[in-house]
Design an enzyme around this catalytic site. Structure first.
Site, PDB file in Angstrom:
ATOM      1  N   HIS A 123       0.820  -1.228   0.000  1.00  0.00           N
ATOM      2  CA  HIS A 123       0.000   0.000   0.000  1.00  0.00           C
ATOM      3  C   HIS A 123       0.849   1.272   0.000  1.00  0.00           C
ATOM      4  CE1 HIS A 123      -3.613  -2.294   0.455  1.00  0.00           C
ATOM      5  NE2 HIS A 123      -3.287  -2.765   1.643  1.00  0.00           N
ATOM      6  N   ASP A 160      -2.594 -10.791  -2.453  1.00  0.00           N
ATOM      7  CA  ASP A 160      -3.161 -10.274  -1.204  1.00  0.00           C
ATOM      8  C   ASP A 160      -4.628  -9.891  -1.470  1.00  0.00           C
ATOM      9  OD1 ASP A 160      -1.974  -8.850   1.566  1.00  0.00           O
ATOM     10  OD2 ASP A 160      -3.767  -7.863   0.766  1.00  0.00           O
ATOM     11  N   HIS A 162      -6.205  -7.390  -0.510  1.00  0.00           N
ATOM     12  CA  HIS A 162      -6.331  -5.952  -0.758  1.00  0.00           C
ATOM     13  C   HIS A 162      -5.572  -5.584  -2.036  1.00  0.00           C
ATOM     14  CE1 HIS A 162      -6.687  -6.479   3.672  1.00  0.00           C
ATOM     15  NE2 HIS A 162      -7.705  -5.660   3.495  1.00  0.00           N
ATOM     16  N   ASP A 243      -4.494 -13.027   3.198  1.00  0.00           N
ATOM     17  CA  ASP A 243      -5.741 -12.567   3.811  1.00  0.00           C
ATOM     18  C   ASP A 243      -6.972 -12.799   2.934  1.00  0.00           C
ATOM     19  OD1 ASP A 243      -4.601 -10.717   2.111  1.00  0.00           O
ATOM     20  OD2 ASP A 243      -4.590  -9.069   3.567  1.00  0.00           O
TER      21      ASP A 243
HETATM   22 ZN   LIG Z   1      -4.020  -7.379   2.653  1.00  0.00          ZN
END
Ligand SMILES: [Zn+2]
Length: 305
Positions: A123, A160, A162, A243
């Protein structure tokens, strides 16, 4: 097959109750502390240098992280991103691990490597820490591969749950990098729509909540892996977040542990087909400790095959 890690990565502590806890890395390392992983070549991660960080991050951002002096109450950089006294060193070792792993696979010291490090990185943008991430370790390593090893095609594969907004943002105008991500949408950070394509080098597959193994595998086999093969990467980097597992508390995808072994095998074939097998994977998210331990162990077990 090498395993890069460093005890400093356990000293980054975003505070009580924070999901990105030192216990995550302990769970991964405990899972790999087993006879079946005895053949792993364990290497202490070096620090990333300022030069390496500055290929990806602004001078202001690097200075902000390295010159921060958080006390034991922590220094809050945004809603979710907190530095403790050990955070800068952990972030330096995390980025340094992935850079060193790239050097190792490029020089033939090993074929594949996994970096068991934190904080995560995908991120973090060129100038902003966010979403638990300080430096974008995989992006720093990709930039290093291009600058130092003169690579023309580096694939970054991000499974991931996200979207790796930071990685996408950093390389959106860099045709030497192909960024390919599957992720849940809607979900933090809100980017990763299929229409975000950079200069034709970004491929996003947003998945609705409750997506299960079969649909996940279909998206990879039908869309994402063909794009990766068309690119013919000279190096495969993985932002390995665990995740999307069905037990994860931060998202609602429904992957099983076996799905991580399945995708890892596909990505090894990708690296074997185009990149002389060169593959470097680095830990991103994964917040259910048991699922994280099982899925990361399944990932590393495949990588050792
Ligand atoms: Zn994540």
């Amino acid at each position: 097959m090498r395993l890069y890690t460093h005890p400093a990565c356990l000293q980054h502590d975003p505070g009580p109750g924070h999901p990105e806890s030192p216990a995550r890395l302990r769970a991964v390392l405990d899972a790999l502390d087993h006879d079946s992983f005895a053949a792993l070549d364990r290497v202490e991660a070096p620090r990333a240098s300022r030069l390496q960080l500055l290929r990806t991050h602004t001078l202001e951002h690097v200075a902000r992280i390295l010159e921060a002096r958080p006390d034991e109450n922590g220094l809050r950089l945004d809603e979710d991103t907190v530095m403790s006294p050990g955070s800068a060193e952990a972030a330096l070792r995390a980025a340094g691990a992935v850079v060193a792993a790239v050097d190792a696979v490029m020089t033939g010291a090993c074929e594949r490597a996994f970096c068991a490090v934190r904080p995560p990185g995908h991120h973090a943008t060129a100038d902003t820490a966010m979403g638990f991430c300080l430096f974008n370790s995989v992006a720093v390593a990709a930039a290093h591969a291009i600058a130092e090893h003169r690579l023309k095609r580096v694939a970054i594969v991000d499974f991931d749950v996200h979207h790796g907004n930071g990685t996408q943002d950093i390389f959106a105008r860099e045709p030497k990098v192909l960024y390919v991500s599957s992720h849940q949408a809607p979900l933090y950070p809100g980017t990763g729509d299929a229409i975000e394509t950079g200069v034709g080098n970004i491929v996003n597959a947003p998945l609705p909540p409750d997506t299960r193994s079969q649909e996940f595998r279909q998206i990879w086999d039908g869309l994402l892996l063909p794009r990766l093969h068309d690119f013919r990467p000279q190096l495969v980097l993985i932002s390995a977040g665990f995740d999307a597992h069905r037990l994860d508390p931060l998202a609602q995808l429904q992957l099983e542990t076996e799905d991580y072994a399945w995708l890892t095998d596909r990505l090894m074939h990708l690296a074997d087909a185009h990149a002389h097998g060169r593959l470097v994977s680095s830990l991103e998210g994964g917040y259910d400790l048991a699922a994280l331990a099982a899925a990361s162990a399944a990932h590393v077990r495949e990588l050792m095959a």
